[in-house]
Scaffold this active site. Sequence first.
Site, mmCIF file in Angstrom:
data_model
loop_
_atom_site.group_PDB
_atom_site.id
_atom_site.type_symbol
_atom_site.label_atom_id
_atom_site.label_comp_id
_atom_site.label_asym_id
_atom_site.label_seq_id
_atom_site.Cartn_x
_atom_site.Cartn_y
_atom_site.Cartn_z
ATOM 1 N N SER A 1 67.187 -9.857 2.335
ATOM 2 C CA SER A 1 66.167 -8.955 2.039
ATOM 3 C C SER A 1 66.775 -8.092 0.888
ATOM 4 C CB SER A 1 66.039 -7.835 3.191
ATOM 5 O OG SER A 1 67.331 -7.171 3.354
ATOM 6 N N GLU B 1 70.089 -13.235 -4.204
ATOM 7 C CA GLU B 1 68.773 -13.674 -4.055
ATOM 8 C C GLU B 1 68.059 -12.711 -3.079
ATOM 9 O OE1 GLU B 1 66.088 -16.956 -2.304
ATOM 10 O OE2 GLU B 1 68.016 -17.741 -3.123
ATOM 11 N N CYS C 1 61.971 -18.564 0.407
ATOM 12 C CA CYS C 1 62.091 -17.571 -0.578
ATOM 13 C C CYS C 1 60.941 -18.049 -1.767
ATOM 14 C CB CYS C 1 63.483 -17.210 -1.104
ATOM 15 S SG CYS C 1 64.327 -19.145 -1.071
#
Length: 524
Positions: free
Chosen positions: A240, A263, A300
Amino acid sequence: MISGNMLIGQSAVRGEDGVLSAINPATRETIGPDFGAGGIAEIEQACLLAEQACDSYRETTAQQRAQFLEAIASGILALGSTLIERAALESGLPIGRLLMERGRTVSQLRLFAKVVRDGHYLGVTLDSALPARIPARADLRLRKIALGPVAVFGASNFPLAFSVAGGDSAAALAAGCPIVVKAHEAHLGTSELVGRVIQRAVADHQLPEGVFSLLMGDGNLFGQALVSHPAIKAVAFTGSRQGGMALIRTAAQRPEPIPVYAEMSCINPVFLLPHALSMRAGEIGRGFVEAMTMSAGQMCTQPGLVIAVEGQHLDKFCSTALDALGKKTAQTLLTPGIHQAYLEGIEWMGNSEGVTTLGRGCTAESPCAAQATLFATQASSFLRTGRLGDEIFGPSSLIVACKNEDEMLEVAQYLSGQLTATLHLDDADHALARKLLPILERKAGRIVTNGYPNHVEVSHAMVHGGPFPASSDSRSSAVGAGAIDRFLRPVCYQDLPAALMPEALQDGNPSGLWRTLDGTCVSA
């Protein structure tokens, strides 16, 4: 085979700072055994071993390191159904998806074995001495070396490919960096199984025991303590924005700040250009719903935003997508916490001014199952309400209807950093695409044409990164051969005696590497 212990070097260590338990998200039942949570003492032990291993491990030969990576890959495959079944229990992901993820994990390790053997990653560069020049130039030789021990954080949505032996770990080990891995609380047993494979490979290849450790700790403070340890020289994180930013702040506030390759969040916009939409609205709509709901929307690269010009063709896209969506079974999300956050996210979106709930998938019947949801809004509302561009982790997406092409360009300019941006286009759309491409190049790490972004190929050309908040450093990639660069730094040797010269830089090129000699790429 699962003991509930951490793996620190070659030791199995029972944490005494609390108890952690794996949970089956499909039933919310606890899965045994219990795991002992580590604390500061275990972080200190693992980091000290990593620091002690650093210099000798980074100078292992290409063959030694490549064989080590390949042994990990073989060991993961040898776990067979034991690994896959445990991962399915802990994640709620279907067996087929996990088999593909295991294949990707093994492919990553083998790719980096090849990268190490090739030697290109060293960036060897030689500038010959010019003693007759005024001023004279010294003999200058450059190679890249490992940064040092790396803290790797396992991700919730990829219990294999972005976890203990995932892409971050493979890249760091290939670079010559010892790793200290923090297992994700959502797949503790899976992490121990894979960790034991790496631990055994370290011993079998007679590497320093500190090359690998696996820690398990409770909460954000444990992760921040790991990042704060002075032995750690870089951090790899997938998760997150809140978690990534906490680690970034911790790393920046150290006496010696270190890079965090995080990321984080993005919505991976999909642009439907007018001519392609007019010709293929139904086909694109069906394909989009498949991409939106793949792995319960927990990738993602899940497309969470669609941008198109309003009109009958967009209406057809929506009707086709809604028809496909209505047949989609609710899928189990990874954890109860992720499920609760998804419910809160779609409730907020559905109640936002200017947003319409277009439709939903099949009703959720199990405890952590998510009903896929599709929303719509006008570009004017999207541009006015910043939070509409925030990620909702799970199977939902927002369609943004633009009045014209100029408004589509305005929405593109408004977007924050993304891992991907997708264009559905035909030849007749090239003029608009030429206007969009420079914008999207600034916004995303990968631009997809007439497809969907979910699949991330493990290859040399892949980029899995992007401008903030998609990642914390847009110059790097978390997937592909280029991921190794995150864990390297250049060192220049000036007039170093031949007897002390690293093999990669020696005259005669005994390693047989491609090198840049006085500006020319040579292999001799």
